[in-house]
Design a protein around this motif. Structure first.
Motif, mmCIF file in Angstrom:
data_model
loop_
_atom_site.group_PDB
_atom_site.id
_atom_site.type_symbol
_atom_site.label_atom_id
_atom_site.label_comp_id
_atom_site.label_asym_id
_atom_site.label_seq_id
_atom_site.Cartn_x
_atom_site.Cartn_y
_atom_site.Cartn_z
ATOM 1 N N SER A 103 0.825 -1.216 0.000
ATOM 2 C CA SER A 103 0.000 0.000 0.000
ATOM 3 C C SER A 103 0.856 1.263 0.000
ATOM 4 C CB SER A 103 -0.920 -0.007 1.222
ATOM 5 O OG SER A 103 -0.164 -0.138 2.415
ATOM 6 N N ASP A 104 2.070 1.168 0.541
ATOM 7 C CA ASP A 104 2.980 2.315 0.565
ATOM 8 C C ASP A 104 3.699 2.411 -0.780
ATOM 9 O OD1 ASP A 104 4.843 4.273 1.034
ATOM 10 O OD2 ASP A 104 5.499 3.492 2.978
ATOM 11 N N LYS A 105 3.090 3.119 -1.715
ATOM 12 C CA LYS A 105 3.635 3.203 -3.074
ATOM 13 C C LYS A 105 4.949 3.976 -3.125
ATOM 14 C CE LYS A 105 -0.750 2.815 -5.586
ATOM 15 N NZ LYS A 105 -1.626 3.445 -6.597
ATOM 16 N N LYS A 124 7.398 4.046 -0.897
ATOM 17 C CA LYS A 124 8.502 3.161 -0.534
ATOM 18 C C LYS A 124 8.736 2.110 -1.622
ATOM 19 C CE LYS A 124 10.301 0.309 3.230
ATOM 20 N NZ LYS A 124 10.814 -0.733 2.354
ATOM 21 N N GLU A 129 0.319 -1.470 12.069
ATOM 22 C CA GLU A 129 1.226 -0.319 12.035
ATOM 23 C C GLU A 129 2.681 -0.785 11.950
ATOM 24 O OE1 GLU A 129 0.289 1.833 15.565
ATOM 25 O OE2 GLU A 129 -1.702 2.456 14.862
ATOM 26 N N ALA A 155 3.443 -2.077 8.459
ATOM 27 C CA ALA A 155 3.611 -0.979 7.498
ATOM 28 C C ALA A 155 4.981 -0.321 7.672
ATOM 29 C CB ALA A 155 2.491 0.048 7.696
ATOM 30 N N SER A 203 7.641 -2.758 6.179
ATOM 31 C CA SER A 203 7.462 -3.306 4.830
ATOM 32 C C SER A 203 8.440 -2.668 3.857
ATOM 33 C CB SER A 203 6.034 -3.080 4.350
ATOM 34 O OG SER A 203 5.768 -1.686 4.237
#
Length: 457
Positions: free
Chosen positions: A313-315, A317, A451, A454, A457
């Motif tokens: 979901s963390d584009k 990174k 959390e 995330a 990741s």
């Protein structure tokens, strides 16, 4: 105060405190060292013979190995998750002297049979005659193992361990056990990944009778996933050659590729539209701007709705990671890099299947299999805290996981909070941990864990 070490025996003089058998030079042994002030008194055990001291009765073998056992082995085996797990399992076995001797004798019987066959071959090749020993008709496999025995029996333990290391095979155990593994590999080849669990690395049993997979250690989540699949020696997935000299860098890379064959993904599962789209990419990587453009294109493609890739979901990174991947693989095509992205993140469906299989396999080692998701979440929190150097929190959550492992009832929304307080409180589970368990069984997730995931990741 006593300290504990694991090391390779420096000589063959020490005797195992439990089974009273000699510990051969180079074999693994666990030492208990009592500081008596003016001197240190040491006693030794085979790992299989070692029982946790009474003062450690409230912790698991895994905690003991991770927190109290100092690794003095030549190869630093506790840094290898697979070998570390094997030591944990041996300590956890709590074998009796009779069981330990039986395990050692079964391996000796196998080696004695191979030696008899080797003696017969030597006698036949030398033209020796005589009625003293009855000749047995040997199969092709028996002859191959006998010839391998003749080739390797003169080697020292360190030399056998080198051969096993070159072929990525466990190198712990007695000389008979090491010789069994070398002979098996020389005759049949290197053993491939487990066909049942896909990620475990099977090994030949110490008595040479079968190939067995104990499972694998999920290093990201912090728990072992048991397997138990067993196949006949000649039926296991094998790769050749078996290296008896140190392999070159090219040969080592080939071995790594082979080891990923059973579990790797390929573009066969990518939609044709994605393959066509990536093949149309302007793949000129001569400048930072072009590399940035290529990374942006890959992120957009892999995170699209039609993409089966389990993209994070963390584009932002992910874009950095993919940019690094492109820089490190400038000589490869856009499709090659896309396949590397698939290897890194996996497919959504496949990752779900792996997670489901993990939960099923882990459940088999719990007193109540329905508690597997709670156990796995607590172990994962423990692993993350250890990575963050928060040892106290790591140990606390590991104790919670072990408490959940032994519960003889299913954890539900009604009883979860009671695990940490009042008359229903369970040892090593506090109020905060119980609330997180309640959150998991009622909502399907733990916000704190989400959390942490995330962030890492």
């Amino acid at each position: 105060m006593s300290t504990y070490t694991i090391e390779n025996a420096k000589s063959g003089r020490a005797t195992c405190k439990k089974c009273k058998e000699k510990i051969g030079k180079g074999e693994l042994r666990i030492g208990t060292h009592a500081d008596l002030g003016d001197k240190v008194m040491s006693s030794w055990n085979h790992p299989l013979c070692f029982n946790l001291p009474r003062k450690f009765s409230k912790i698991s073998a895994e905690e003991f190995v991770s927190d109290y056992l100092t690794d003095n082995t030549d190869a630093k085996i506790l840094d290898d998750p697979t070998e570390k797990q094997q030591i944990i399992e041996q300590i956890d076995t709590k074998a009796t002297k009779k069981q330990t001797k039986k395990a050692q004798q079964s391996g000796s019987k196998y080696m004695a049979a191979v030696k008899r066959n080797a003696d017969q071959l030597l006698a036949e090749s030398g033209g020796e005659e005589g009625p003293a020993k009855k000749k047995v008709k040997l199969s092709d496999d028996d002859k191959a193992k006998a010839n391998a025995y003749i080739k390797f029996i003169g080697m020292k333990i360190g030399e056998l361990q080198d051969i096993l290391s070159w072929n990525n095979v466990l190198k712990t155990g007695t000389k008979d056990v090491l010789l069994t593994r070398v002979i098996d590999g020389f005759v049949y080849g290197r053993i491939g990944k487990c066909v049942a669990c896909k990620l475990g690395q099977p090994k030949i049993s110490d008595d040479g009778s079968k190939i067995e997979c104990k499972g694998y250690f999920n290093s990201d989540k912090g728990f072992p996933v048991p397997c138990g699949n067993t196949v006949a020696v000649e039926s296991a997935v094998r790769f050749k050659p078996w290296y008896i000299n140190e392999p070159t860098e090219e040969e080592e890379n080939a071995m790594k590729e082979e080891s990923n064959i059973s579990s790797s993904d390929s573009n066969e599962n990518l939609p044709d539209t994605m393959v066509k789209a990536v093949n149309k990419f302007e793949w000129k990587l001569s400048s930072k701007e072009n590399i940035k453009k290529a990374a942006n294109g890959m992120v957009d493609l892999c995170s699209s709705e039609e993409s089966p890739i389990d993209f994070p979901s963390d584009k932002a990174k992910a874009k950095i990671d993919i940019g690094m991947m492109i820089v490190q693989n400038k000589g490869k095509t856009a499709l090659d890099v896309l396949n590397l992205i698939v290897e890194k993140y996996g497919y959504k469906k496949k990752n779900d299947e792996v997670a489901e299989n993990d939960q099923k396999q882990v459940g088999a080692m719990l007193a109540v299999d329905q508690n597997a998701s709670v156990y796995m979440a607590m172990q994962e929190l423990s692993t993350i805290y250890f990575k963050e150097k928060n040892t106290n929190a790591g140990i606390s959550y590991r104790k919670v996981a072990n408490a959940v492992k032994d519960l003889d009832f299913e954890i539900t929304a009604k009883n979860a909070k009671g695990l940490g307080k009042g008359k229903t409180k369970v040892d090593n589970i506090g109020k905060s941990s119980a609330e997180k368990i309640h959150e998991l069984v009622t909502t399907g997730k733990i916000q704190k864990l989400e959390e942490k995931r995330a962030a890492h990741s």
